[in-house]
Design an enzyme around this catalytic site. Structure first.
Site, PDB file in Angstrom:
ATOM      1  N   TYR A 193     -13.607  21.325 -11.836  1.00 41.68           N
ATOM      2  CA  TYR A 193     -14.068  19.995 -12.256  1.00 41.68           C
ATOM      3  C   TYR A 193     -15.209  19.561 -11.323  1.00 41.68           C
ATOM      4  CZ  TYR A 193     -13.378  14.891 -13.013  1.00 41.68           C
ATOM      5  OH  TYR A 193     -13.522  13.561 -13.289  1.00 41.68           O
ATOM      6  N   ARG A 197       0.821  -1.211   0.000  1.00 44.69           N
ATOM      7  CA  ARG A 197       0.000   0.000   0.000  1.00 44.69           C
ATOM      8  C   ARG A 197       0.859   1.267   0.000  1.00 44.69           C
ATOM      9  NH1 ARG A 197      -3.376  -0.574   4.699  1.00 44.69           N
ATOM     10  NH2 ARG A 197      -1.975   0.848   5.750  1.00 44.69           N
ATOM     11  N   LYS A 244      -5.368  10.889 -17.738  1.00 40.98           N
ATOM     12  CA  LYS A 244      -5.501  11.605 -19.008  1.00 40.98           C
ATOM     13  C   LYS A 244      -4.230  11.483 -19.851  1.00 40.98           C
ATOM     14  CE  LYS A 244      -9.494  12.588 -17.318  1.00 40.98           C
ATOM     15  NZ  LYS A 244      -9.853  13.759 -16.554  1.00 40.98           N
ATOM     16  N   ASP A 283      -5.139  22.101 -10.033  1.00 39.86           N
ATOM     17  CA  ASP A 283      -5.417  20.960 -10.892  1.00 39.86           C
ATOM     18  C   ASP A 283      -4.802  21.303 -12.247  1.00 39.86           C
ATOM     19  OD1 ASP A 283      -6.494  19.092 -12.693  1.00 39.86           O
ATOM     20  OD2 ASP A 283      -8.339  18.861 -11.523  1.00 39.86           O
TER      21      ASP A 283
END
Ligand SMILES: *Cc1c(COP(=O)(O)O)cnc(C)c1O
Length: 394
Positions: free
Chosen positions: A116, A63, A213, A188
């Site tokens: 967003y 993790r 993206k 962002d």
């Protein structure tokens, strides 16, 4: 000498090809392999406790990262120009972890009105439950952001350009008024991929990427990255750990593979999008092109000042026509796929309804977002030309 290359020297296009790879550690393999791990075995108790004290440089538990995720993080940190990067499972996870790192009950945050939508949902449906208040601000506000400061303001969340409406924010002006007050500036930075906008040169504390993206770049994996400056890194790393955020090694591998070709893809997305946007600008069906490289885009002058290029994503506002015709036009397109997300090699189109808390957004002009892929632009324009016939009312 082969193993002595300085990771931060040379042009960024060179560094994107060479960083995050140490073939000598992997039997000469060019790419850092996928390490699927949960348990990591240690040779002794003292060896384990040493690893626990240095979770950033040593591998302790799945993790907390693998050699694959660390290779991805190292490459993104250099690309973004920040101190260090934290890989997480999606762009939204990167946003949530970054925001949660700096707020507690009773705090106030400022979020651009062009944010967003899922970021807006984080504020309105989750942070509010913990007594954290959000004020939305005009993305073009610049240094006057300080008019909205309260004694308990902790962060200014920015996104430049804004989702769907593409306003470019004056990040240096915002950072300048935030810094003396210790208010953190989060950006962002997905649109530029960190390739066309050097967030840390413009004063941010945190730069977020939906690596889904342009980094992954092939529409086949989800990934996010948080790049921090030295001052904020520990806090964000700690928060991501507490929340259990994790970036799967297979997806980090794909993200890193995508980054190897980021420079050529970005340059081609830019060129293709500019050609398609210019064609659209000349069409009578189009009211406005919202592409940062065009004068018609709010904040265009700041884009010219601060960015070194543009990516493949922009919107157009159509002259008023009934929705049914807009939908028909989109349905008729053969090359532009219809779906969420963007940043892959292929072109996409999306009918968007803007949500704005403070701006008077005129939904009279139907808004359509395009992601221009790597296809030949003559073919893309032909596809649009054919579909645009359906915008004419009979
Ligand atoms: C897609 C997107 C995100 C979220 O990324 P996911 O990987 O889909 O969670 C965040 N910000 C922007 C600007 C995006 O376009």
């Amino acid at each position: 000498m082969k193993n002595k290359r300085n990771k931060s020297s040379g042009n960024i296009d060179t560094r994107l090809v060479h960083n995050g790879r140490n073939p000598e550690e992997h039997f000469g393999a060019v790419n850092t392999p996928v390490y699927r791990i949960s348990t990591v075995l240690h040779s002794s108790v003292s060896d384990q406790s040493r690893a626990r004290k240095n979770p950033d440089s040593l591998i302790t538990y799945g993790r907390h990262g693998s050699p694959t995720s660390k290779a991805f993080e190292e490459t993104v940190a250099d690309l973004e120009g920040g101190y260090k990067t934290i890989a997480v499972g999606s762009g939204l996870a990167a946003i949530c972890s970054s925001v949660l790192a700096f707020v507690k009950a009773g705090d106030h945050i400022l979020v651009c009105d062009s944010v967003y939508s899922p970021t807006r949902r984080l504020c309105e449906l989750h942070l509010n439950k913990f007594g954290i208040e959000t004020t939305y601000y005009d993305p073009l506000i610049g240094k006057n952001i300080s008019d909205h400061f309260k004694p308990n303001t902790r962060i200014v969340f920015t996104e430049s350009p804004g989702s769907h409406s593409f306003e470019i924010q004056d990040i240096p002006a915002i950072s300048e008024v935030c810094r003396p007050l210790g208010i953190k500036v989060l950006l962002d930075n997905t649109w530029s991929a960190g390739y066309y906008y050097k967030a840390f040169d413009h004063g941010v504390d945190i730069s977020i990427q939906a690596a889904t993206k342009y980094y992954v770049g092939h529409s086949d994996a989800m990934l996010g990255s948080i790049t921090a400056n030295k001052e904020t890194y520990d806090q964000v790393r700690e928060t991501s750990r507490i929340l259990g955020y994790h970036a799967p090694p297979d997806d980090c591998y794909l993200g890193l593979r995508g980054i190897r070709t980021l420079s050529v893809r970005m340059q081609q997305h830019e060129k293709n999008a500019l050609e398609v946007a210019k064609w659209l600008e000349g069409r009578q069906e189009v009211h406005k092109v919202l592409h940062p490289a065009f004068k018609s885009c709010p904040g265009h002058d700041i884009w010219k000042r601060d960015f070194t290029g543009s990516s493949g994503l922009f919107s157009i506002l159509l002259n008023p026509v009934p929705d049914t015709l807009v939908n028909k036009m989109i349905d008729e397109l053969e090359l532009f796929g219809l779906g969420a997300s963007w940043g892959g090699f292929e072109s996409l189109i999306l009918r968007t309804q803007l949500t704005r808390n403070i701006a008077d957004w005129d939904n009279k002009y139907p808004c359509v977002r395009l992601h221009v892929g790597l296809e030949n632009t003559n073919d893309l324009i032909e596809d649009l030309r054919n579909a645009f016939r359906h915008l004419i009312q009979s």
